[in-house]
Design an enzyme around this catalytic site. Structure first.
Site, PDB file in Angstrom:
ATOM      1  N   LEU A  82      -3.649  -2.161   5.705  1.00 41.19           N
ATOM      2  CA  LEU A  82      -4.895  -1.594   6.336  1.00 41.19           C
ATOM      3  C   LEU A  82      -5.974  -1.642   5.669  1.00 41.19           C
ATOM      4  O   LEU A  82      -6.049  -1.496   4.407  1.00 41.19           O
ATOM      5  CB  LEU A  82      -4.698  -0.030   6.886  1.00 41.19           C
ATOM      6  CG  LEU A  82      -5.343   0.550   7.718  1.00 41.19           C
ATOM      7  CD1 LEU A  82      -5.255  -0.071   9.155  1.00 41.19           C
ATOM      8  CD2 LEU A  82      -5.820   1.935   7.572  1.00 41.19           C
ATOM      9  N   GLU A 105       0.796  -0.949  -0.097  1.00 37.52           N
ATOM     10  CA  GLU A 105       0.002  -0.175   0.078  1.00 37.52           C
ATOM     11  C   GLU A 105       0.769   1.151  -0.033  1.00 37.52           C
ATOM     12  O   GLU A 105       2.106   1.108   0.104  1.00 37.52           O
ATOM     13  CB  GLU A 105      -1.061  -0.034   1.335  1.00 37.52           C
ATOM     14  CG  GLU A 105      -0.262  -0.102   2.513  1.00 37.52           C
ATOM     15  CD  GLU A 105      -1.178  -0.454   3.704  1.00 37.52           C
ATOM     16  OE1 GLU A 105      -2.490  -0.141   3.830  1.00 37.52           O
ATOM     17  OE2 GLU A 105      -0.686  -1.074   4.567  1.00 37.52           O
TER      18      GLU A 105
HETATM   19  N1  PDD Z   1      -4.200   6.927   6.810  1.00 41.31           N
HETATM   20  N2  PDD Z   1      -3.124   2.179   4.393  1.00 41.31           N
HETATM   21  C1  PDD Z   1      -2.451   3.134   5.572  1.00 41.31           C
HETATM   22  C2  PDD Z   1      -1.215   2.583   5.988  1.00 41.31           C
HETATM   23  C3  PDD Z   1      -3.021   4.054   6.070  1.00 41.31           C
HETATM   24  O1  PDD Z   1      -2.312   4.559   7.130  1.00 41.31           O
HETATM   25  C4  PDD Z   1      -4.482   4.567   5.616  1.00 41.31           C
HETATM   26  C5  PDD Z   1      -4.999   5.905   6.366  1.00 41.31           C
HETATM   27  C6  PDD Z   1      -5.070   3.711   4.635  1.00 41.31           C
HETATM   28  C7  PDD Z   1      -6.338   4.408   4.129  1.00 41.31           C
HETATM   29  O2  PDD Z   1      -7.308   4.025   5.139  1.00 41.31           O
HETATM   30  P1  PDD Z   1      -8.689   5.024   4.942  1.00 41.31           P
HETATM   31  O3  PDD Z   1      -9.340   5.005   3.722  1.00 41.31           O
HETATM   32  O4  PDD Z   1      -9.553   4.310   6.281  1.00 41.31           O
HETATM   33  O5  PDD Z   1      -8.188   6.276   5.599  1.00 41.31           O
HETATM   34  C8  PDD Z   1      -4.266   2.855   4.100  1.00 41.31           C
HETATM   35  C9  PDD Z   1      -4.675   7.883   7.503  1.00 41.31           C
HETATM   36  C10 PDD Z   1      -5.595   8.812   6.715  1.00 41.31           C
HETATM   37  C11 PDD Z   1      -3.497   8.810   8.093  1.00 41.31           C
HETATM   38  O6  PDD Z   1      -2.726   7.808   8.724  1.00 41.31           O
HETATM   39  O7  PDD Z   1      -3.505   9.716   8.438  1.00 41.31           O
END
Ligand code: PDD
Length: 281
Positions: free
Chosen positions: A203, A179
């Site tokens: 995640l 990712e």
């Molecule tokens: N980060 N993968 C990782 C490693 C993340 O840290 C995030 C989110 C996502 C995307 O997840 P979501 O769509 O639920 O926001 C995927 C947040 C935004 C952050 O750490 O600021």
């Protein structure tokens, strides 16, 4: 205007908001977090974020006594006290403060902290131009499905990207993309959407889930599977998803332009659809 920060039952001016030196979040990264976006003063897909929070807490065996309804009431109070119209609400729960010891304290009192950040999410100029990413070895631990505050590896990767003049990094394990540093990675080839399947390698993004549903409703074919960095570089389009970026085009991976180097049509369509839906939350 100074922000109002929530710390364990108190709404404080940010300069007065403090946590203990012995907080296990500080000493062991023993805590979890969520980032929910805010549009027009309302939280987007927040119940899914709170559900993931509950799961992260359970996986770390942090016994947090508040109900989802109680947490949400504090979130809404935070938006109101900070008059937040557009941006993000950050929420963190740690196991709490205890004398330093690797084992868990006997009766910890978990700590809850929240703060807001103003951010231009809808008219984000990066969405017009698209992002550039470099590829970096994924050196993170094996439970990336838990949203812990242990963010050193992605922080280093993001800084490597900045130092290389790029916007972000895609993390690579065994030649496959896991990712982005703080987002889920996607490619499109021959009209088909591809994003890595769910496992403890990534995640389980809330935005990822919403975009898969929107794609399905639009009749866009998708596959949830790992893809290699070589496959990504040959893709027609690429993008990332997260609560703070929504759907964000990726136009260059290392030295390779993706498509013609501009945000792709399917990506832009998915961004529009996501924003339309988010505005209705
Ligand atoms: N980060 N993968 C990782 C490693 C993340 O840290 C995030 C989110 C996502 C995307 O997840 P979501 O769509 O639920 O926001 C995927 C947040 C935004 C952050 O750490 O600021």
């Amino acid at each position: 205007m100074s922000r109002i920060v929530y710390v364990n039952g108190h709404y404080l001016a940010e300069a007065d908001a403090k946590v203990s030196v012995f907080d296990r979040g500080f000493l062991f990264a023993d805590g979890v977090y969520e980032v929910s976006s805010v549009i027009h003063g309302r939280l987007v897909d927040n119940s899914a974020h709170l559900k993931r929070l509950q799961r992260s807490l359970a996986e770390l065996k942090i016994d947090f006594p508040m109900t989802v309804e109680e947490i949400e009431a504090i979130q809404l109070e935070m938006l109101s006290r900070n008059r937040l119209e557009e941006g993000i609400l950050y929420l963190q729960v740690t196991r709490g403060a205890a004398d330093r010891d690797f084992g868990h304290p006997e009766n910890p009192e978990p700590s809850l902290v929240m703060f807001t950040q103003v951010k231009q999410l809808l008219d984000n100029p990066a969405a017009q131009k698209g992002m550039t990413v470099i590829t970096v070895d994924d050196i993170r631990w094996r439970r990336r499905d838990i949203k812990t505050v242990q963010l050193l590896a992605p922080s280093l990767a993001k800084q490597m990207a900045t130092d290389a003049g790029a916007d972000d990094a895609w993390l690579i394990e065994d030649g496959m993309v896991t990712e982005g540093t703080s987002n889920n990675a996607w490619i499109i080839k021959g009209g088909k959407l591809i994003t890595r399947h769910l496992s403890s390698d990534i995640l389980h993004g809330i935005t990822r889930r919403a975009v898969l549903r929107l794609a399905q409703e639009e009749g866009i074919v998708f596959e949830e599977r790992a893809f290699s960095i070589d496959e990504a570089k040959l893709a027609d389009e690429a993008f990332v998803t997260s609560a703070s970026a929504f759907v964000m085009p990726v136009v260059k991976i290392d030295d390779q332009l993706i498509g013609n180097g501009n945000p792709g049509a399917v990506t832009s369509r998915l961004r529009d659809l996501y924003i339309q839906e988010a505005k209705r939350s």
